[in-house]
Motif scaffolding. Structure first.
Motif, PDB file in Angstrom:
ATOM      1  N   SER A  81      -6.369   7.430  -0.612  1.00 12.82           N
ATOM      2  CA  SER A  81      -6.587   6.009  -0.070  1.00 12.82           C
ATOM      3  C   SER A  81      -6.542   7.127   1.619  1.00 12.82           C
ATOM      4  O   SER A  81      -6.679   6.306   2.796  1.00 12.82           O
ATOM      5  CB  SER A  81      -5.316   5.527   0.103  1.00 12.82           C
ATOM      6  OG  SER A  81      -4.122   6.256   0.288  1.00 12.82           O
ATOM      7  N   SER A  82      -5.773   8.279   1.954  1.00  5.69           N
ATOM      8  CA  SER A  82      -5.828   9.062   3.057  1.00  5.69           C
ATOM      9  C   SER A  82      -7.293   9.477   3.858  1.00  5.69           C
ATOM     10  O   SER A  82      -7.298   8.727   5.064  1.00  5.69           O
ATOM     11  CB  SER A  82      -4.566  10.116   2.985  1.00  5.69           C
ATOM     12  OG  SER A  82      -3.176   9.417   2.464  1.00  5.69           O
TER      13      SER A  82
ATOM     14  N   ILE B  62       0.926  -1.458   0.211  1.00  4.50           N
ATOM     15  CA  ILE B  62       0.118  -0.156   0.397  1.00  4.50           C
ATOM     16  C   ILE B  62       1.133   1.425  -0.435  1.00  4.50           C
ATOM     17  O   ILE B  62       0.743   2.080  -0.698  1.00  4.50           O
ATOM     18  CB  ILE B  62      -0.826   0.661   1.419  1.00  4.50           C
ATOM     19  CG1 ILE B  62      -1.816  -1.213   1.403  1.00  4.50           C
ATOM     20  CG2 ILE B  62      -1.718   1.488   1.062  1.00  4.50           C
ATOM     21  CD1 ILE B  62      -2.853  -1.136   2.225  1.00  4.50           C
ATOM     22  N   GLY B  63       1.671   1.132   1.085  1.00  2.00           N
ATOM     23  CA  GLY B  63       2.420   2.416   1.131  1.00  2.00           C
ATOM     24  C   GLY B  63       3.824   3.019  -0.472  1.00  2.00           C
ATOM     25  O   GLY B  63       3.331   3.682  -0.756  1.00  2.00           O
TER      26      GLY B  63
ATOM     27  N   ASN C 211       1.150   5.332   4.543  1.00  2.00           N
ATOM     28  CA  ASN C 211       1.037   6.209   2.834  1.00  2.00           C
ATOM     29  C   ASN C 211       1.713   7.247   2.686  1.00  2.00           C
ATOM     30  O   ASN C 211       2.472   7.018   2.048  1.00  2.00           O
ATOM     31  CB  ASN C 211      -0.797   6.358   3.217  1.00  2.00           C
ATOM     32  CG  ASN C 211      -1.193   4.857   2.984  1.00  2.00           C
ATOM     33  OD1 ASN C 211      -1.338   3.998   2.428  1.00  2.00           O
ATOM     34  ND2 ASN C 211      -2.341   5.605   2.618  1.00  2.00           N
TER      35      ASN C 211
ATOM     36  N   GLU D 121      -2.580   8.814  -3.294  1.00  2.00           N
ATOM     37  CA  GLU D 121      -2.454   9.121  -1.671  1.00  2.00           C
ATOM     38  C   GLU D 121      -3.250   9.959  -0.787  1.00  2.00           C
ATOM     39  O   GLU D 121      -4.258   9.456   0.571  1.00  2.00           O
ATOM     40  CB  GLU D 121      -1.681   9.862  -1.820  1.00  2.00           C
ATOM     41  CG  GLU D 121       0.423   8.756  -1.466  1.00  2.00           C
ATOM     42  CD  GLU D 121       0.130   8.957  -3.149  1.00  2.00           C
ATOM     43  OE1 GLU D 121       0.155   9.041  -3.843  1.00  2.00           O
ATOM     44  OE2 GLU D 121       2.314   8.922  -3.484  1.00  2.00           O
TER      45      GLU D 121
ATOM     46  N   SER E 132       5.488   6.173   0.395  1.00  2.00           N
ATOM     47  CA  SER E 132       5.428   7.266  -0.280  1.00  2.00           C
ATOM     48  C   SER E 132       6.667   7.991  -0.503  1.00  2.00           C
ATOM     49  O   SER E 132       6.747   8.096  -2.245  1.00  2.00           O
ATOM     50  CB  SER E 132       4.008   7.933  -0.869  1.00  2.00           C
ATOM     51  OG  SER E 132       4.155   8.519  -2.383  1.00  2.00           O
TER      52      SER E 132
ATOM     53  N   THR F 268       0.901   2.984  -3.613  1.00  2.00           N
ATOM     54  CA  THR F 268      -0.101   4.421  -4.014  1.00  2.00           C
ATOM     55  C   THR F 268       1.310   5.300  -4.780  1.00  2.00           C
ATOM     56  O   THR F 268       0.886   6.322  -5.391  1.00  2.00           O
ATOM     57  CB  THR F 268      -0.708   5.382  -3.141  1.00  2.00           C
ATOM     58  OG1 THR F 268       0.658   5.369  -1.433  1.00  2.00           O
ATOM     59  CG2 THR F 268      -1.410   3.975  -2.174  1.00  2.00           C
TER      60      THR F 268
END
Length: 327
Positions: A225-226, A45-46, A241, A222, A245, A49
């Motif tokens: 998703s955040s 995920i991190g 995230n 990002e 990223s 994105t």
């Protein structure tokens, strides 16, 4: 100029949509294959994105526009901290509990300082790009080793809850991963073409376009998703995230672009863009790690400060363009 503007808008919309499908599919696939929630939160995920930044920068470098690649990477880092983290913290203060994030923040600070050394000679060459990629591989290896030690972490719990929101079978997860990846390439090509055409039409550098329109656009996954994680009160996933990223942008995105073609770095990048990115990274670390005995959290005031810095920086870049500057 209308067609390039339409291409940028369409490319950004498709880029955001395909990035979300890619990350959801990759995360679900990783879970079905037995990857731990902690590793999924840290890496899939991190880093996932940042797939738009990677695609856009690689294509830009391959087409002879390395300034766009560098601007996209560093501009996205600034947008991630100022726009995304600042806006999210302004909506709701973020408490930081994850030990993983506390370990990653000093690493991010170190690689940010290293990037200045690599740019000092005015160019990030292929050897420097290779070094960044090696460091990224080392970080991933260390993350896998530490995650397999089985230590509980709030980031793992947040990731588990996030995965439960979009359950997928292995077949569906693989399908969305593949579809998202293909559309990422297509949308990146459209976006890069439009961005370069606009830069040439207005007589501004591709660095400025990368730092503004492209950087904000590729940071939208990002942001999405955040905000989604914030609604579920998954504070550690929000910060994870951003940190993940930014690590990937600094090491992977810049590294790959430099390996494809050396990146010429003007003095303004160090004095203006890198300096602001470094100051904002340090502020994020101080807020998140806590100071003077205070528990790590990013409150509304601190979020407002970060957001204001981003708005002021973007406004200054727009001012340079309107003034006819090409920096």
């Amino acid at each position: 100029m209308i067609l390039p503007a339409v291409a940028v808008a369409a490319g950004l919309i498709l880029l955001v949509w395909s990035a979300e499908r890619f990350v959801d599919g990759a995360a679900a696939t990783s879970r079905r294959l037995g990857l731990s929630p902690l590793l999924i939160g840290m890496l899939v995920i991190g880093f996932g994105t940042s797939a738009p930044e990677l695609m856009v920068s690689a294509l830009a470098a391959g087409q002879g526009n390395p300034g766009l690649a560098l601007g996209n990477a560093y501009g996205s880092n600034i947008a991630n901290i100022g726009l995304i983290l600042g806006l999210v913290a302004l909506i709701s203060p973020l408490a930081v509990h994850s030990g993983v994030i506390r370990r990653e923040l000093p690493v991010l600070g170190a690689v940010t300082l290293l990037s200045a050394l690599l740019m000092w000679g005015g160019v990030i060459g292929r050897w420097e790009g290779g070094l960044l990629l090696v460091l990224l591989a080392g970080f991933i290896g260390a993350s896998i080793f530490l995650a397999r030690r089985g230590q509980a972490d709030p980031l793992a719990a947040d990731t588990e809850e996030s995965l439960a929101v979009h359950p997928m079978s292995l077949r569906v997860g693989l399908a969305w991963t593949g579809i998202g990846l293909v559309l990422l390439v297509v949308s990146s090509r459209i976006l890069v073409w439009g961005a370069v055409a606009i830069a040439q039409g207005f007589g501004v550098s591709d660095l400025i376009i990368g730092l503004t329109v492209v950087a904000v656009g590729t940071s939208l996954p990002e942001l999405a998703s955040s905000i989604s994680a914030l609604r579920r009160r998954e504070h550690d996933l929000v910060l994870g995230n951003v940190v993940g990223s930014n690590l990937f942008n600094t090491l992977g995105v810049v590294g790959l672009a430099a390996v494809i073609t050396p990146i010429q770095v003007g003095a303004e990048v160090l004095l203006r863009d890198w300096t602001l990115m470094t100051v904002m990274t340090a502020m994020m670390a101080v807020f998140a790690l806590g100071w003077r005995g205070r528990q790590g959290r990013i409150n509304r005031l601190e979020g407002a400060v970060l957001l204001t810095m981003f708005v002021a920086y973007t406004g200054w870049l727009v001012h340079l363009v309107l003034r006819g500057g090409n920096v």
